[in-house]
Design a protein around this motif. Structure first.
Motif, PDB file in Angstrom:
ATOM      1  N   ASN A  11       0.469   5.656  11.952  1.00  0.00           N
ATOM      2  CA  ASN A  11      -0.252   5.090  10.815  1.00  0.00           C
ATOM      3  C   ASN A  11       0.703   4.765   9.668  1.00  0.00           C
ATOM      4  OD1 ASN A  11      -2.578   5.412  12.298  1.00  0.00           O
ATOM      5  ND2 ASN A  11      -3.266   7.224  11.200  1.00  0.00           N
ATOM      6  N   LEU A  12       1.733   5.590   9.475  1.00  0.00           N
ATOM      7  CA  LEU A  12       2.761   5.305   8.471  1.00  0.00           C
ATOM      8  C   LEU A  12       3.519   4.039   8.850  1.00  0.00           C
ATOM      9  CD1 LEU A  12       4.613   5.870   6.033  1.00  0.00           C
ATOM     10  CD2 LEU A  12       5.886   7.457   7.498  1.00  0.00           C
ATOM     11  N   ASP A  13       3.911   3.934  10.111  1.00  0.00           N
ATOM     12  CA  ASP A  13       4.621   2.740  10.582  1.00  0.00           C
ATOM     13  C   ASP A  13       3.764   1.491  10.376  1.00  0.00           C
ATOM     14  OD1 ASP A  13       6.670   4.458  11.349  1.00  0.00           O
ATOM     15  OD2 ASP A  13       6.099   4.456  13.472  1.00  0.00           O
ATOM     16  N   LEU A  14       2.471   1.613  10.668  1.00  0.00           N
ATOM     17  CA  LEU A  14       1.538   0.499  10.481  1.00  0.00           C
ATOM     18  C   LEU A  14       1.443   0.123   9.002  1.00  0.00           C
ATOM     19  CD1 LEU A  14      -0.567  -1.360  11.914  1.00  0.00           C
ATOM     20  CD2 LEU A  14      -2.279   0.355  11.293  1.00  0.00           C
ATOM     21  N   PHE A  15       1.450   1.127   8.123  1.00  0.00           N
ATOM     22  CA  PHE A  15       1.400   0.872   6.683  1.00  0.00           C
ATOM     23  C   PHE A  15       2.575  -0.001   6.259  1.00  0.00           C
ATOM     24  CE2 PHE A  15       2.381   1.846   2.255  1.00  0.00           C
ATOM     25  CZ  PHE A  15       1.133   1.799   1.653  1.00  0.00           C
ATOM     26  N   SER A  19       1.851  -3.899   5.260  1.00  0.00           N
ATOM     27  CA  SER A  19       2.051  -4.200   3.842  1.00  0.00           C
ATOM     28  C   SER A  19       3.200  -5.188   3.649  1.00  0.00           C
ATOM     29  CB  SER A  19       2.264  -2.924   3.029  1.00  0.00           C
ATOM     30  OG  SER A  19       3.409  -2.219   3.447  1.00  0.00           O
ATOM     31  N   LYS A  20       4.199  -5.129   4.513  1.00  0.00           N
ATOM     32  CA  LYS A  20       5.282  -6.124   4.432  1.00  0.00           C
ATOM     33  C   LYS A  20       4.748  -7.519   4.766  1.00  0.00           C
ATOM     34  CE  LYS A  20       9.559  -3.594   5.376  1.00  0.00           C
ATOM     35  NZ  LYS A  20      10.626  -3.365   6.372  1.00  0.00           N
ATOM     36  N   GLN A  21       3.843  -7.586   5.737  1.00  0.00           N
ATOM     37  CA  GLN A  21       3.274  -8.884   6.139  1.00  0.00           C
ATOM     38  C   GLN A  21       2.358  -9.453   5.073  1.00  0.00           C
ATOM     39  OE1 GLN A  21       1.356  -8.215   9.922  1.00  0.00           O
ATOM     40  NE2 GLN A  21       3.229  -8.593  11.078  1.00  0.00           N
ATOM     41  N   SER A  22       1.456  -8.623   4.563  1.00  0.00           N
ATOM     42  CA  SER A  22       0.449  -9.106   3.609  1.00  0.00           C
ATOM     43  C   SER A  22       0.968  -9.126   2.175  1.00  0.00           C
ATOM     44  CB  SER A  22      -0.805  -8.234   3.670  1.00  0.00           C
ATOM     45  OG  SER A  22      -0.537  -6.941   3.135  1.00  0.00           O
ATOM     46  N   LYS A  23       2.050  -8.378   1.922  1.00  0.00           N
ATOM     47  CA  LYS A  23       2.610  -8.208   0.572  1.00  0.00           C
ATOM     48  C   LYS A  23       1.620  -7.509  -0.366  1.00  0.00           C
ATOM     49  CE  LYS A  23       6.417 -10.899   1.166  1.00  0.00           C
ATOM     50  NZ  LYS A  23       6.973 -10.406   2.419  1.00  0.00           N
ATOM     51  N   LEU A  24       0.720  -6.685   0.231  1.00  0.00           N
ATOM     52  CA  LEU A  24      -0.295  -5.961  -0.542  1.00  0.00           C
ATOM     53  C   LEU A  24      -0.453  -4.535  -0.030  1.00  0.00           C
ATOM     54  CD1 LEU A  24      -3.168  -8.628  -0.503  1.00  0.00           C
ATOM     55  CD2 LEU A  24      -1.707  -8.071  -2.455  1.00  0.00           C
ATOM     56  N   VAL A  25      -0.849  -3.645  -0.935  1.00  0.00           N
ATOM     57  CA  VAL A  25      -1.380  -2.342  -0.556  1.00  0.00           C
ATOM     58  C   VAL A  25      -2.719  -2.199  -1.274  1.00  0.00           C
ATOM     59  CG1 VAL A  25       0.887  -1.312  -0.163  1.00  0.00           C
ATOM     60  CG2 VAL A  25      -0.200  -1.040  -2.372  1.00  0.00           C
ATOM     61  N   TRP A  26      -3.529  -1.268  -0.800  1.00  0.00           N
ATOM     62  CA  TRP A  26      -4.888  -1.109  -1.315  1.00  0.00           C
ATOM     63  C   TRP A  26      -5.114   0.321  -1.774  1.00  0.00           C
ATOM     64  CZ3 TRP A  26      -7.927  -5.412  -1.521  1.00  0.00           C
ATOM     65  CH2 TRP A  26      -7.447  -6.533  -0.821  1.00  0.00           C
ATOM     66  N   PHE A  50      -3.110   5.418  -0.420  1.00  0.00           N
ATOM     67  CA  PHE A  50      -3.052   3.957  -0.344  1.00  0.00           C
ATOM     68  C   PHE A  50      -3.189   3.550   1.119  1.00  0.00           C
ATOM     69  CE2 PHE A  50      -0.560   5.125  -4.066  1.00  0.00           C
ATOM     70  CZ  PHE A  50      -1.136   4.323  -5.048  1.00  0.00           C
ATOM     71  N   TRP A  51      -3.695   2.337   1.319  1.00  0.00           N
ATOM     72  CA  TRP A  51      -3.877   1.813   2.666  1.00  0.00           C
ATOM     73  C   TRP A  51      -3.244   0.434   2.770  1.00  0.00           C
ATOM     74  CZ3 TRP A  51      -7.356   4.652  -0.049  1.00  0.00           C
ATOM     75  CH2 TRP A  51      -7.802   5.826   0.543  1.00  0.00           C
ATOM     76  N   SER A  52      -2.931   0.049   4.011  1.00  0.00           N
ATOM     77  CA  SER A  52      -2.320  -1.261   4.238  1.00  0.00           C
ATOM     78  C   SER A  52      -3.358  -2.332   4.518  1.00  0.00           C
ATOM     79  CB  SER A  52      -1.317  -1.191   5.393  1.00  0.00           C
ATOM     80  OG  SER A  52      -1.947  -0.715   6.576  1.00  0.00           O
ATOM     81  N   SER A  53      -4.635  -1.940   4.611  1.00  0.00           N
ATOM     82  CA  SER A  53      -5.678  -2.950   4.795  1.00  0.00           C
ATOM     83  C   SER A  53      -6.877  -2.620   3.917  1.00  0.00           C
ATOM     84  CB  SER A  53      -6.122  -3.032   6.266  1.00  0.00           C
ATOM     85  OG  SER A  53      -7.029  -2.003   6.586  1.00  0.00           O
ATOM     86  N   GLU A  54      -7.498  -3.660   3.433  1.00  0.00           N
ATOM     87  CA  GLU A  54      -8.691  -3.503   2.601  1.00  0.00           C
ATOM     88  C   GLU A  54      -9.791  -2.788   3.382  1.00  0.00           C
ATOM     89  OE1 GLU A  54     -11.599  -6.230  -0.234  1.00  0.00           O
ATOM     90  OE2 GLU A  54     -10.457  -7.207   1.358  1.00  0.00           O
ATOM     91  N   GLU A  55      -9.922  -3.145   4.651  1.00  0.00           N
ATOM     92  CA  GLU A  55     -10.959  -2.556   5.509  1.00  0.00           C
ATOM     93  C   GLU A  55     -10.820  -1.035   5.590  1.00  0.00           C
ATOM     94  OE1 GLU A  55     -12.137  -2.468  10.263  1.00  0.00           O
ATOM     95  OE2 GLU A  55     -10.653  -3.919   9.549  1.00  0.00           O
ATOM     96  N   PRO A  74      -0.040  -5.748  -5.553  1.00  0.00           N
ATOM     97  CA  PRO A  74       1.049  -6.503  -4.929  1.00  0.00           C
ATOM     98  C   PRO A  74       2.177  -5.557  -4.510  1.00  0.00           C
ATOM     99  CG  PRO A  74       0.319  -7.591  -6.938  1.00  0.00           C
ATOM    100  CD  PRO A  74      -0.351  -6.239  -6.904  1.00  0.00           C
ATOM    101  N   LEU A  75       2.706  -5.760  -3.320  1.00  0.00           N
ATOM    102  CA  LEU A  75       3.704  -4.859  -2.763  1.00  0.00           C
ATOM    103  C   LEU A  75       4.934  -4.718  -3.648  1.00  0.00           C
ATOM    104  CD1 LEU A  75       4.567  -3.035  -0.427  1.00  0.00           C
ATOM    105  CD2 LEU A  75       5.566  -5.058   0.664  1.00  0.00           C
ATOM    106  N   ASP A  76       5.415  -5.813  -4.239  1.00  0.00           N
ATOM    107  CA  ASP A  76       6.623  -5.706  -5.067  1.00  0.00           C
ATOM    108  C   ASP A  76       6.374  -4.806  -6.279  1.00  0.00           C
ATOM    109  OD1 ASP A  76       4.930  -7.642  -6.208  1.00  0.00           O
ATOM    110  OD2 ASP A  76       6.578  -8.892  -6.915  1.00  0.00           O
ATOM    111  N   ILE A  77       5.209  -4.905  -6.890  1.00  0.00           N
ATOM    112  CA  ILE A  77       4.874  -4.048  -8.033  1.00  0.00           C
ATOM    113  C   ILE A  77       4.698  -2.601  -7.573  1.00  0.00           C
ATOM    114  CG2 ILE A  77       3.083  -3.566  -9.760  1.00  0.00           C
ATOM    115  CD1 ILE A  77       2.744  -6.660  -9.965  1.00  0.00           C
ATOM    116  N   PHE A  78       4.086  -2.423  -6.410  1.00  0.00           N
ATOM    117  CA  PHE A  78       3.891  -1.085  -5.854  1.00  0.00           C
ATOM    118  C   PHE A  78       5.241  -0.386  -5.638  1.00  0.00           C
ATOM    119  CE2 PHE A  78       3.333   1.652  -2.039  1.00  0.00           C
ATOM    120  CZ  PHE A  78       2.421   2.565  -2.567  1.00  0.00           C
TER     121      PHE A  78
END
Length: 116
Positions: A11-15, A19-26, A50-55, A74-78
């Motif tokens: 799950n950490l690897d998936l995060f 997050s690198k792909q979407s450039k977002l965390v939730w 924090f999660w890597s997907s909104e879902e 946004p990932l860069d701000i995170f």
């Protein structure tokens, strides 16, 4: 359908990957601020999930956390702002907690290193 499993390392690897792909965390936020709770791994420590997907974030937006809103960061701000501030405040980061609230809790600096 959530991709999260009982394997917290996966799950950490998936995060990191998502997050690198979407450039977002939730995360979850209400009028009092961002969700933080007591660590299950470390005594006298707070952890902010924090999660890597909104879902996946939305699956936790229930019961005692129902008054929270699911918001993107946004990932860069995170990485450049949030992780530094959380480290200064002594708050751990919880990533991609599954439906059973199981997930990796780590130092913000250790998470930041995974983005290098």
């Amino acid at each position: 359908m959530s991709k999260l499993t009982a394997d917290i390392q996966a799950n950490l690897d998936l995060f990191i990957e998502e997050s690198k792909q979407s450039k977002l965390v939730w995360g979850l936020r209400n009028e009092e601020g961002w969700l933080a709770c007591d660590s299950t791994e470390f005594e006298n420590s707070e952890v902010m999930p924090f999660w890597s997907s909104e879902e996946d974030a939305k699956t936790h937006n229930v019961e005692e956390w129902a008054d929270f809103e699911v918001l993107q960061i946004p990932l860069d701000i995170f990485v450049e702002d949030w992780l530094l501030t959380l480290a200064e405040d002594g708050v751990l980061v919880g990533v991609n907690w599954n439906a059973n609230l199981e997930g990796k809790e780590l130092e913000p600096s250790d998470l930041a290193k995974l983005y290098l």
